[in-house]
Every structure is written in structure tokens, then in C-alpha cells.
Write an enzyme that holds these catalytic residues in place. Structure first.
Site, short mmCIF file in Angstrom:
data_model
loop_
_atom_site.label_atom_id
_atom_site.label_comp_id
_atom_site.label_asym_id
_atom_site.label_seq_id
_atom_site.Cartn_x
_atom_site.Cartn_y
_atom_site.Cartn_z
N CYS A 23 -8.41 -67.46 -47.86
CA CYS A 23 -8.22 -67.02 -49.24
C CYS A 23 -6.86 -66.40 -49.51
O CYS A 23 -6.26 -66.65 -50.55
CB CYS A 23 -9.34 -66.08 -49.66
SG CYS A 23 -9.36 -64.47 -48.81
N HIS A 34 -11.97 -60.74 -50.54
CA HIS A 34 -11.59 -62.04 -51.07
C HIS A 34 -10.37 -61.85 -51.95
O HIS A 34 -10.25 -60.85 -52.67
CB HIS A 34 -12.73 -62.67 -51.86
CG HIS A 34 -12.39 -64.03 -52.40
ND1 HIS A 34 -11.83 -65.01 -51.62
CD2 HIS A 34 -12.50 -64.56 -53.65
CE1 HIS A 34 -11.63 -66.09 -52.35
NE2 HIS A 34 -12.02 -65.83 -53.59
N ASP A 76 -8.52 -68.63 -59.22
CA ASP A 76 -8.87 -68.64 -57.79
C ASP A 76 -8.72 -70.06 -57.26
O ASP A 76 -9.40 -70.98 -57.71
CB ASP A 76 -10.30 -68.15 -57.59
CG ASP A 76 -10.59 -67.80 -56.13
OD1 ASP A 76 -9.79 -68.17 -55.26
OD2 ASP A 76 -11.63 -67.17 -55.86
#
Length: 724
Positions: free
Chosen positions: A324, A380, A403
């Protein structure tokens, strides 16, 4: 051969105007790096170009304006300084939409006083042609001004604030207002038009403090927070948004989009969130959470976007591998490269709600092992980009969540993409486009813990309303510090507004009669022994028999369980209101060698009544600290093109040797592939090494040095450095 001489040409492109110190370095297996240098001066960079020939039937007669342009100056240095684009490593003129830029023409002779000229600039973005000129016959209202002073003709051009971004070919023509005759003064200038957060007519205009754009658009280095809510640090990341590979990759990805979408930051950012990952469109980075990185690079080894984008630009194939923070770092690079204000955001205890019910459901067996679950990532990382949202009700503009990590397909149009989701809509729990519901659960879902009974039924043990969305973090503006923005994503935990947004409020029957609480030391250094304590309290008036199970497992940062570290089981008989504890001592040898990347251990403790009707549990996360790499700068400082030696060191925190150790330098503006291997490092010993490097650019840089070995990974240090 020995004593021989080798002559070779050196071709250099992309230098700006002015004097430069040219240094050529030669390295070989038998000779260390040697350099030679010379001073060169660049006198032209498409600044002055001969005009195209005037038409044969050009202006004539005693009343004709003697129009014969002999020079064209695109004022690249001045224009790019005013447009905040001077840092891009490209010979192209780079400007921002909605803002004036100036072209200066030189006529062979002085023009008559009062001469009125008309300029036309045509911009071609295949397959779209946009034309702006002083007569304004098309739908664009563009301020284009021509002024005359003797032989000098100044043309001010301004593209609309909604111009599609990308690479254009510009043709500039000049004519006399009283004549249909024109002179093509330049044909085929390549220029780049980008978003403009300084322009109010641009939908990505940054409405806050304009000085923040030094951070969110122009800063090419930063920190991405990783770890846990109780033990975290800023991981250095070099965005390198101005490097030529970054711009080349951006142009390549833009060409995958519809031309009609390229003027809208909403659509550009949404498509970039898909194109940064390779899940379904041959994008930039391939994700890998398996722990096996054969055939690629471990996500922990990346320290910036430059190497990733250079490889992708060269091969046009997904780069292996990312997780991530890598996806977020690359996306920050590309967003800032477009001109949009952007930053990386870390959410600690980040929920992954697969069925969009605003809850994370976790199921455990009698021993405290997870049998099924929605996952909660220890952290995250995603992005925020700043823009208005004319497609949503008033108030939902500003910072938008994006994202690029491929978690779930978007329910709004499909594909592994997320956003832009209005951050304010997330806070309110409003279901508006795009993908707000998923982000809401990441930061504010309730966590429900179930025990699976022997007959297959489930017993709700506990509901945590504040376990998700902790210390939501980003780098502070102008400082190497963490800024907490949790309250920008949700109301204070437990408040009426927060509960109304979640639409849930539950306390289980088990929690009314039993409680269990885990205590684990925080900020332990890797290699340390420690104690875990589970304290059980009987809240009822009557005595009760309970069985306590405690288990610890290595855990990925995504929450995926790994190998077992320790476990314990104990039966307790407690009087009403009494508390008792279960303790487990964990030695270093219990966990070394089985920890996954990130150095996390998850402990679960469960207490179950003898009649199986009551069950409670608690969970705790431990993240180990690792030693920092120490960097010592040369006493004489750093000078461009002067070889420099960095002294680096790290301490072994273990009671065993470190083998196959290597230091490596990662920094924009320095000679790449700079590393040094070291012999085995003894227990609790310190190892030092020297890294020889060559500064290639002047300016301020973030030096990042990593240390890798067989036993430990992800050891690094960073140091600000100025190159004179």
C-alpha cells in the site's frame, strides 16, 4: 588494453540555458571511479528559432505593415518560473492551464507606430484541436494580447481553466488587423499543459493557504507513516515528480484515458487510481502480499518512485512488487506531476469491509484462533487530492480520498480503483460517489467478535466501536512531523454524531458479566524478551468458572495471520467482582525468524464461561522497533560533481550474528547504484562502512540509506543534505 586510449562521444540533451560544469565519470572492474570535467555553455534551448518563411503573397504596398519576423523567444525560464514548472526535467515548455504565458517575437524592422497585429495560437492534442486568438470566434473566452514596441512583438496567451492536460503541438501565426495575410512564425512547438492549483478558474484550485502548495505540489520528498497506532514512524519516500521518467509515464497513462476526461481532475484522478496498479489494465505496479518476492523487488526495498517509474517507462510492463505505501507513493508522484495538490494518508487499524455493512466481523474458535474474518490492516496508506466537486452537493469539495491499492472492485463502474471520495462525505456517512462507503468502513466501522460454538452457531462476544480508524496521519506542511487528521474523517469516537454516522450502538450480554484486558509492552526493540498479561474480571455477583486461552501469532500489516509465536491456556475460578491474570513470557527465539514484514505480533485472549454461554475477548498488537541507520556527512560538505564519502553505521540488536549485510544509498540527485557490503556483524555489535557517491545536482535532498541482511530487513535512516 593497458596504456591504450579510448575516444567516445557523449550526447547530452535537456540542459537549460547558461553555463554548466560537465563531468564525465568512468567506472570499471579494475579501476575505481575517475572523472574528467569541462565548462560548457548552452546558448539556445528552442528559445530562439528561425521563423517559418513568410507567404509569397505577404503584405505589400506602401500602406502594408512590414511584417517579417526573424526571431521567436518562448521565454521558457520566465514562463516556467511564473507557472511553478521550472523544476520539470524536460526540454518542453511546461505551463499550467488558466494562466498567461508570453511569447516574444522580433521583427526585421521597427513596426510603424500604432500598428495593430493579430496573433493566433492553435494547440493540437491528438485528436482534439483547440484554437485561441484575439478575435475569439470560438467558444473559448481567452485573453490573448498583442503589444508592439519597435521591433519587439509580445504575445500573451492563456489557455482556458478547463483545458485537457497533456502534451500539445502549438502553431503560432501573426497577421495585420487590416489584412487577411498572415505569417506563420512558429510551427510545431511541443509544450505540456498541466492542472493549475493556483488558478481560481481551475477546478483543482487550492482554496487554502497557497504556501501549502510548496508541500503538496512542489515538494519532491516526504514521509509516509507506517507501523501501528501505538508505534509508528515516517518512512522516507522520494516522490521525484519532476524527473523525466515521471513526466513520461504520466503522459503514457494520460493517453490511455478519454480525451474528454483529461480536463476533469475528478476523472483523471479516478483513472490514475486504477492505472497505478496492474490488476486489470497493465498499470505501473504489481501488488504482492505473499512474502515471496522472487522475480521482483521486495516492497520494503523501495525508497521512492523514481526507480519504479524509470523501469515502467523503459519496459511498459508492471513493476514487481508493491504494497500500500508503494502504491500511495507512486500515486502521490503522478498526482503532483499533473499539478494537483496531493498527499499520502495513513490510517492505522484500517478496516476492510468486503460486504459494505459498516461492520467488520471476526470469528474465533475456542482457542482464540481466527476462523473467518473481514480484515483489519494494522495500517493502510491511500491518497488525498484537492479539488472542487461540482458533481456533488455543495460542501463536498476539498480533499478527496483516492486509493490505488487493489483491494476491491469499485461498485461504481467496476475496476480496481477507488475515489475520488469526498472526505467530508466520509465523515458524515453520506452515500455519494465515488466509493465513499468503503472508505467510511475503513475509518469508522464497528468490529464484532464472534465465538463459533460446537454446534456451528455463533456467540457475539464483543463489539468495539473505536477499534478502527486510529491516528489518521499525514506529513505536516514544511515539517518532518506527523499531522493527525483523524477528526477530519470522523466525529469524536462515541459522540452522538459519530454513532449517528455509523448507525450502530451495541453492548453484548457477555460484556456485561465478564471482561478481559490484554497488556503488552510497547515500543520493544527487536530481539527483546517480554511478558504478555491477560486480566479477567468477573463482573457478576456470583462465582464463575472460566477458561482463558491466549495466543500470539506473527501478522502481516494487512492483518493476515502468520505462524504461531506462543500460546497458553488456564482455567480460573473467580468469586463475584474478582480479577485474575494469566501471564506468558515470550523469548526472542520464540519469534525471530518467523515474523513477516513489518515486525508485528498479534495477541488474542479469550475467556469462556464453563457453560459456554458467555465469552469475551481482547486483542493487542505489538510492533518491534528496529535500529536506525546513522549517516555522517563529509566535514567539507557536498559539492556538485565532487566525489563524496558518506560514513554509515548500524547496530545489531540481536544476540546472534548478522550475515550478508549491505548498505545502499537511495537519493534523487546522486549517482545511483552506490552500495557497500560488510562482513558478518557480531551480537550486539556496531558495523560501519563508507559509501562513495557523486552529487549530480545542486539543491536540498533527502539522503536515504538502507541496510539489509539475512536476519533483518527494512532498516534505514535518512538525512537532509544540501549540495552546493
Amino acid at each position: 588494453e593497458g596504456g591504450g586510449t579510448f575516444h567516445f562521444p557523449v550526447v547530452i540533451t535537456g540542459l537549460v540555458l547558461g553555463k554548466h560544469q560537465l563531468v564525465v565519470g568512468v567506472d570499471s572492474d579494475s579501476v575505481e571511479l575517475v572523472t574528467g570535467e569541462a565548462e560548457v555553455e548552452v546558448v539556445e534551448k528552442i528559445e530562439s528559432q528561425p521563423p517559418a518563411p513568410a507567404p509569397a503573397d505577404g503584405p505589400s504596398g506602401s500602406d502594408a505593415t512590414p511584417l517579417e519576423v526573424t526571431g521567436v523567444n518562448f521565454n521558457i525560464a520566465k514562463n516556467e518560473s511564473e507557472h511553478h514548472t521550472h523544476l520539470y526535467d524536460t526540454p518542453m515548455l511546461v505551463v499550467r492551464r488558466g494562466q498567461k504565458f508570453t511569447v516574444t517575437l522580433t521583427n526585421r524592422t521597427a513596426l510603424p507606430e500604432g500598428a495593430v497585429l493579430v496573433a493566433r495560437a492553435s494547440f493540437m492534442l491528438n485528436p482534439v484541436s483547440l484554437t485561441f486568438h484575439t478575435r475569439k470566434p470560438n467558444s473559448f473566452e481567452v485573453d490573448t494580447v498583442v503589444s508592439v514596441a519597435g521591433r519587439e512583438i509580445t504575445v500573451d496567451l492563456c489557455t482556458p481553466g478547463n483545458t485537457p492536460i497533456g502534451r500539445y503541438e502549438m502553431t503560432l501565426t501573426l497577421g495585420v488587423n487590416t489584412s487577411n495575410d498572415v505569417v506563420v512564425v512558429h510551427d510545431g512547438l511541443t509544450l505540456m499543459i498541466l492542472f493549475n492549483p493556483w488558478c481560481k478558474e481551475d477546478t483543482c484550485y487550492y482554496g487554502g493557504d497557497a504556501s501549502h502548495l510548496e508541500e503538496y505540489v512542489l515538494n519532491n520528498k516526504g514521509l509516509i507513516w507506517v507501523g501501528s497506532s501505538t508505534s509508528n514512524y515516517g518512512r522516507p519516500w522520494q516522490f521525484a515528480q519532476f524527473q523525466k521518467d515521471s513526466l513520461a509515464v504520466l503522459l503514457y497513462l494520460l493517453d490511455k484515458m478519454k480525451t474528454s476526461d483529461r480536463g476533469d481532475p475528478i476523472m483523471v484522478t479516478r483513472e490514475l487510481s486504477a492505472l497505478v496498479n496492474s490488476q486489470d489494465d497493465n498499470g505501473v505496479v504489481t501488488g504482492n502480499w505473499s512474502g515471496d518476492y522472487e522475480g521482483g523487488t521486495s516492497p520494503l526495498s523501495w525508497t521512492g518512485s523514481a526507480s519504479i517509474l524509470a523501469e515502467y517507462n523503459r519496459t511498459k510492463r508492471p513493476v514487481r512488487y508493491g504494497q500500500c505505501w508503494v502504491f500511495s507513493g507512486v500515486q502521490t508522484t503522478l498526482l503532483r506531476c499533473t499539478g494537483i495538490a496531493a498527499r499520502s494518508i495513513t490510517n492505522f487499524s484500517s478496516a476492510h469491509d468486503t460486504n459494505f455493512n459498516r461492520a467488520v466481523d471476526k470469528y474465533y474458535d475456542q482457542q482464540g484462533n481466527v476462523t473467518a474474518q473481514d480484515s483489519i490492516w494494522n495500517f493502510h496508506v491511500w491518497n488525498e487530492a484537492y479539488m472542487s466537486r461540482p458533481d456533488l452537493p455543495k460542501g463536498f469539495g476539498g480533499w478527496q480520498v483516492l486509493d490505488a491499492t487493489p483491494q476491491e472492485e469499485s461498485p461504481q463502474g467496476g475496476g480496481y480503483k477507488l475515489g475520488p471520495a469526498s472526505r467530508y462525505a466520509v465523515k458524515l456517512g453520506q452515500r455519494v460517489k465515488y466509493d465513499v462507503e468503503f472508505v467510511f468502513s475503513e475509518v469508522n466501522a464497528d468490529v464484532r467478535y464472534y465465538k463459533t460454538q460446537g454446534d456451528g452457531s455463533t456467540l457475539l462476544m464483543r463489539v468495539d466501536t473505536d477499534a478502527v480508524g486510529k491516528k489518521i496521519s499525514t506529513k505536516a506542511v514544511g515539517r518532518r512531523r506527523r499531522e493527525d487528521i483523524t477528526l477530519d474523517y470522523k466525529f469524536p469516537e462515541g459522540s452522538a454524531a459519530e454513532r449517528a454516522a455509523v448507525l450502530a450502538n451495541t453492548t453484548t450480554e457477555s460484556q456485561k458479566q465478564l471482561s478481559i484486558e490484554l497488556h503488552v509492552s510497547d515500543n520493544l526493540e527487536i530481539g527483546s524478551a517480554f511478558t504478555v498479561v491477560a486480566t479477567v474480571t468477573n463482573k457478576a455477583a456470583e462465582s464463575r468458572s472460566v477458561t482463558v486461552n491466549l495466543i500470539g501469532r506473527a501478522e502481516m500489516y494487512t492483518g493476515a495471520p502468520g505462524q504461531r509465536v506462543t500460546s497458553a491456556k488456564k482455567r480460573l475460578v473467580m468469586r463475584g467482582g474478582e480479577s485474575e491474570s494469566v501471564e506468558v513470557v515470550v523469548e526472542a527465539e520464540d519469534y525471530l525468524g518467523i515474523l513477516e514484514g513489518g515486525y508485528f505480533i498479534r495477541f488474542n485472549a479469550m475467556a469462556v464461561s464453563s457453560d459456554q454461554q458467555l465469552a469475551v475477548m481482547d486483542t493487542a498488537l505489538l510492533r518491534f522497533k528496529t535500529p536506525d541507520v546513522v549517516i555522517a556527512m563529509p566535514t567539507e560538505g557536498l559539492q556538485q560533481y565532487r566525489p563524496a564519502v558518506l560514513k554509515v553505521a548500524v547496530s545489531n540488536p540481536l544476540d546472534s550474528r548478522l550475515t550478508n549485510g549491505m548498505f545502499a544509498l537511495h537519493s534523487e540527485g546522486f549517482l545511483q547504484k552506490c552500495s557497500a557490503s560488510v562482513p558478518p556483524v557480531g551480537p550486539r555489535a556496531r558495523v560501519e562502512a563508507e559509501l562513495e557517491t557523486l552529487p549530480l545536482k545542486k539543491g536540498s535532498f533527502d539522503l536515504v540509506v538502507s541496510f539489509s541482511c539475512d536476519q533483518l530487513s527494512d532498516l534505514m535512516g535518512d538525512q537532509d543534505a544540501s549540495v552546493l
